[in-house]
Design a protein around this motif. Structure first.
Motif, PDB file in Angstrom:
ATOM      1  N   ASN A 163      10.705  14.511  26.846  1.00  0.00           N
ATOM      2  CA  ASN A 163      11.841  13.638  27.169  1.00  0.00           C
ATOM      3  C   ASN A 163      13.431  14.012  27.648  1.00  0.00           C
ATOM      4  OD1 ASN A 163       9.911  11.772  25.977  1.00  0.00           O
ATOM      5  ND2 ASN A 163      10.226  13.136  23.634  1.00  0.00           N
ATOM      6  N   ALA A 164      13.264  15.312  27.582  1.00  0.00           N
ATOM      7  CA  ALA A 164      14.831  15.223  28.331  1.00  0.00           C
ATOM      8  C   ALA A 164      14.520  15.415  29.729  1.00  0.00           C
ATOM      9  CB  ALA A 164      15.491  16.565  27.673  1.00  0.00           C
ATOM     10  N   MET A 165      13.342  16.266  29.975  1.00  0.00           N
ATOM     11  CA  MET A 165      12.942  16.493  31.439  1.00  0.00           C
ATOM     12  C   MET A 165      12.652  15.301  32.366  1.00  0.00           C
ATOM     13  SD  MET A 165      10.890  19.633  32.379  1.00  0.00           S
ATOM     14  CE  MET A 165       9.565  19.333  30.351  1.00  0.00           C
ATOM     15  N   LEU A 166      12.350  13.874  31.474  1.00  0.00           N
ATOM     16  CA  LEU A 166      11.941  12.634  32.035  1.00  0.00           C
ATOM     17  C   LEU A 166      13.575  11.877  32.408  1.00  0.00           C
ATOM     18  CD1 LEU A 166       8.611  11.458  30.216  1.00  0.00           C
ATOM     19  CD2 LEU A 166       8.821  12.163  32.555  1.00  0.00           C
ATOM     20  N   ASP A 167      13.438  12.025  31.242  1.00  0.00           N
ATOM     21  CA  ASP A 167      15.165  11.478  31.734  1.00  0.00           C
ATOM     22  C   ASP A 167      16.331  11.545  32.107  1.00  0.00           C
ATOM     23  OD1 ASP A 167      15.118   9.542  29.511  1.00  0.00           O
ATOM     24  OD2 ASP A 167      16.086  11.403  27.905  1.00  0.00           O
ATOM     25  N   ALA A 168      15.888  13.137  32.912  1.00  0.00           N
ATOM     26  CA  ALA A 168      17.067  14.043  34.138  1.00  0.00           C
ATOM     27  C   ALA A 168      15.623  13.034  35.775  1.00  0.00           C
ATOM     28  CB  ALA A 168      16.764  15.397  33.774  1.00  0.00           C
ATOM     29  N   ALA A 169      14.707  13.410  35.543  1.00  0.00           N
ATOM     30  CA  ALA A 169      14.146  12.477  36.569  1.00  0.00           C
ATOM     31  C   ALA A 169      14.754  11.291  37.003  1.00  0.00           C
ATOM     32  CB  ALA A 169      12.529  12.258  36.243  1.00  0.00           C
ATOM     33  N   ILE A 170      15.121  10.350  35.304  1.00  0.00           N
ATOM     34  CA  ILE A 170      15.869   8.757  36.177  1.00  0.00           C
ATOM     35  C   ILE A 170      16.752   8.867  36.474  1.00  0.00           C
ATOM     36  CG2 ILE A 170      16.024   6.949  34.735  1.00  0.00           C
ATOM     37  CD1 ILE A 170      14.290   7.304  32.777  1.00  0.00           C
ATOM     38  N   ASP A 171      17.990   9.776  35.595  1.00  0.00           N
ATOM     39  CA  ASP A 171      18.903  10.267  36.372  1.00  0.00           C
ATOM     40  C   ASP A 171      18.615  10.128  37.962  1.00  0.00           C
ATOM     41  OD1 ASP A 171      19.645   9.184  33.742  1.00  0.00           O
ATOM     42  OD2 ASP A 171      20.148  11.481  32.934  1.00  0.00           O
ATOM     43  N   ASN A 172      17.943  11.432  38.267  1.00  0.00           N
ATOM     44  CA  ASN A 172      18.010  11.639  39.515  1.00  0.00           C
ATOM     45  C   ASN A 172      18.042  11.175  40.332  1.00  0.00           C
ATOM     46  OD1 ASN A 172      19.507  14.164  39.052  1.00  0.00           O
ATOM     47  ND2 ASN A 172      18.284  15.163  38.422  1.00  0.00           N
ATOM     48  N   ARG A 173      16.759  10.389  40.235  1.00  0.00           N
ATOM     49  CA  ARG A 173      16.695   8.976  40.866  1.00  0.00           C
ATOM     50  C   ARG A 173      15.515   9.390  41.512  1.00  0.00           C
ATOM     51  NH1 ARG A 173      21.655   5.304  43.361  1.00  0.00           N
ATOM     52  NH2 ARG A 173      22.447   4.768  41.318  1.00  0.00           N
ATOM     53  N   ALA A 174      14.445  10.416  41.425  1.00  0.00           N
ATOM     54  CA  ALA A 174      13.029  10.911  41.645  1.00  0.00           C
ATOM     55  C   ALA A 174      12.269   9.647  42.132  1.00  0.00           C
ATOM     56  CB  ALA A 174      12.321  11.470  40.411  1.00  0.00           C
ATOM     57  N   ASP A 175      11.644  10.228  43.795  1.00  0.00           N
ATOM     58  CA  ASP A 175      10.712   9.478  44.537  1.00  0.00           C
ATOM     59  C   ASP A 175       9.809   9.249  44.138  1.00  0.00           C
ATOM     60  OD1 ASP A 175      12.305   9.185  46.371  1.00  0.00           O
ATOM     61  OD2 ASP A 175      12.630  10.851  47.249  1.00  0.00           O
ATOM     62  N   LEU A 176       9.604  10.286  43.136  1.00  0.00           N
ATOM     63  CA  LEU A 176       8.528  11.005  42.673  1.00  0.00           C
ATOM     64  C   LEU A 176       8.241  11.062  41.312  1.00  0.00           C
ATOM     65  CD1 LEU A 176       4.728   9.191  42.801  1.00  0.00           C
ATOM     66  CD2 LEU A 176       4.306  11.749  43.874  1.00  0.00           C
ATOM     67  N   ILE A 177       6.820  11.055  40.233  1.00  0.00           N
ATOM     68  CA  ILE A 177       6.699  12.219  39.436  1.00  0.00           C
ATOM     69  C   ILE A 177       5.202  12.340  39.113  1.00  0.00           C
ATOM     70  CG2 ILE A 177       6.936  12.363  36.408  1.00  0.00           C
ATOM     71  CD1 ILE A 177       9.216  10.157  36.656  1.00  0.00           C
ATOM     72  N   LEU A 178       5.436  13.675  39.097  1.00  0.00           N
ATOM     73  CA  LEU A 178       3.095  14.146  38.841  1.00  0.00           C
ATOM     74  C   LEU A 178       3.450  14.725  37.713  1.00  0.00           C
ATOM     75  CD1 LEU A 178       3.466  15.954  42.534  1.00  0.00           C
ATOM     76  CD2 LEU A 178       1.660  13.971  41.869  1.00  0.00           C
ATOM     77  N   LEU A 179       2.788  14.030  36.264  1.00  0.00           N
ATOM     78  CA  LEU A 179       2.682  14.997  35.640  1.00  0.00           C
ATOM     79  C   LEU A 179       0.756  15.784  35.323  1.00  0.00           C
ATOM     80  CD1 LEU A 179       3.729  11.637  33.684  1.00  0.00           C
ATOM     81  CD2 LEU A 179       4.813  13.849  33.679  1.00  0.00           C
ATOM     82  N   THR A 180       0.837  16.292  34.405  1.00  0.00           N
ATOM     83  CA  THR A 180      -0.595  16.759  35.061  1.00  0.00           C
ATOM     84  C   THR A 180      -1.046  17.650  33.042  1.00  0.00           C
ATOM     85  OG1 THR A 180       0.086  19.433  34.954  1.00  0.00           O
ATOM     86  CG2 THR A 180      -0.307  18.043  36.617  1.00  0.00           C
ATOM     87  N   SER A 181      -0.417  16.791  32.018  1.00  0.00           N
ATOM     88  CA  SER A 181      -1.190  16.286  31.402  1.00  0.00           C
ATOM     89  C   SER A 181      -0.976  14.888  30.246  1.00  0.00           C
ATOM     90  CB  SER A 181      -0.457  17.450  30.416  1.00  0.00           C
ATOM     91  OG  SER A 181       0.652  16.634  29.717  1.00  0.00           O
ATOM     92  N   THR A 182      -1.826  14.860  29.041  1.00  0.00           N
ATOM     93  CA  THR A 182      -1.867  13.389  28.290  1.00  0.00           C
ATOM     94  C   THR A 182      -1.292  13.068  27.823  1.00  0.00           C
ATOM     95  OG1 THR A 182      -4.650  13.706  27.923  1.00  0.00           O
ATOM     96  CG2 THR A 182      -2.522  12.586  26.094  1.00  0.00           C
ATOM     97  N   THR A 183      -0.354  14.366  27.121  1.00  0.00           N
ATOM     98  CA  THR A 183       1.146  14.386  26.882  1.00  0.00           C
ATOM     99  C   THR A 183       1.999  13.936  27.309  1.00  0.00           C
ATOM    100  OG1 THR A 183       0.349  15.998  24.785  1.00  0.00           O
ATOM    101  CG2 THR A 183       2.881  15.680  24.813  1.00  0.00           C
ATOM    102  N   GLY A 184       2.404  14.354  28.944  1.00  0.00           N
ATOM    103  CA  GLY A 184       2.846  13.882  29.502  1.00  0.00           C
ATOM    104  C   GLY A 184       2.966  11.861  30.019  1.00  0.00           C
ATOM    105  N   LEU A 185       2.084  11.994  29.882  1.00  0.00           N
ATOM    106  CA  LEU A 185       1.212  10.745  30.412  1.00  0.00           C
ATOM    107  C   LEU A 185       1.919   9.970  29.045  1.00  0.00           C
ATOM    108  CD1 LEU A 185       0.361   8.616  32.530  1.00  0.00           C
ATOM    109  CD2 LEU A 185      -1.719   9.232  31.844  1.00  0.00           C
TER     110      LEU A 185
END
Length: 254
Positions: A7-29
């Motif tokens: 959850n902290a990594m996803l928050d960081a992606a939001i804060d950093n305005r990522a252009d795209l998020i790649l996920l490779t797990s059911t838990t991540g999705l």
């Protein structure tokens, strides 16, 4: 396995305005479906994205999410079973009732087998410590073959199932290649996870070039791999048809 860190990594992606998020797990999705609302998300290595809350169907999904499902090739497995054992009527498998994916995989295999007139006998397993006894009980029920579905707990069932199946001279089929490569399975029909990576990258490129995830249905990985092990087949008296051997991606002899 650390949900707080995820959850902290996803928050960081939001804060950093990522252009795209790649996920490779059911838990991540699962986490992204709850938390990410505007950033495009491309997933892979997820058997059933519908169970994660990412959509109602492969066509009707959250507008910022798309990806590649590695759902097992049930139709391909049913075809391989019918090709190898045309007189088979009853197939055995283990499943974990507490795992949504395991129950889904069991039901999906049952549906595919039904189309070829074959019944699935499914034995529940609650904990990893029960795997060995469950494998022996499954083999003792004398199905025509054992076809093990995929599940978090059941991925470690290769050895006890191989031992039990060999003791009763029952062919073992699997949805993971390494069960035939290093375990006791005679036949494995497995999704090609390397190819899934290329499929996933292709979707990411399309989105970075301007397509909307909402307009891209979820996809199933574009390739499956057929692995056969002649030694394992011979040990249980299974005669592999020439047609199957010819189209196999990998043929092994120990």
């Amino acid at each position: 396995g650390d949900s707080a860190a995820l959850n902290a990594m996803l928050d960081a992606a939001i804060d950093n305005r990522a252009d795209l998020i790649l996920l490779t797990s059911t838990t991540g999705l699962q986490a992204a479906a709850r938390k990410i609302k505007t950033i495009p998300v491309v997933f892979g290595n997820v058997a059933n994205p519908i169970l994660t809350g990412a959509g109602k169907s492969f066509q009707d999904h959250l507008p910022n999410i798309t990806g590649v499902s590695t759902m097992a090739d049930y139709e391909g497995m049913a075809h391989a079973i019918r090709e190898c054992m045309p007189n088979a009527k009853r197939v055995g498998t283990l499943f974990a009732p507490a795992e949504l994916n395991s129950v889904f995989n069991k039901d999906a295999l049952a549906a595919s087998l039904k189309t070829i007139g074959v019944e699935l006998f499914a034995l529940p397993v609650a904990t990893p410590t029960e795997l060995s006894d469950a494998a022996m009980s499954l083999a003792a029920a004398h199905p025509d073959l054992i076809c093990q579905t995929v599940g978090n707990m059941l991925d470690s069932a290769s050895t006890p199932l191989a031992v039990a199946a060999r003791k009763e001279s029952i062919p073992l089929f699997a949805f993971l290649s390494h069960w035939a490569e290093k375990g006791g399975a005679a036949v494995a029909v497995a999704r090609d996870f390397e190819e899934a990576g290329y499929d996933m990258a292709g979707l990411a490129i399309r989105i970075l070039n301007g397509e909307r995830p909402a307009d891209i249905p979820f996809q199933v990985v574009s390739r499956s791999r057929l692995t056969i092990n002649r030694t394992n087949a011979a040990q249980c008296g299974l005669i592999l048809p020439a047609s199957l051997v010819k189209r196999a991606d990998v043929v092994l002899e120990k």
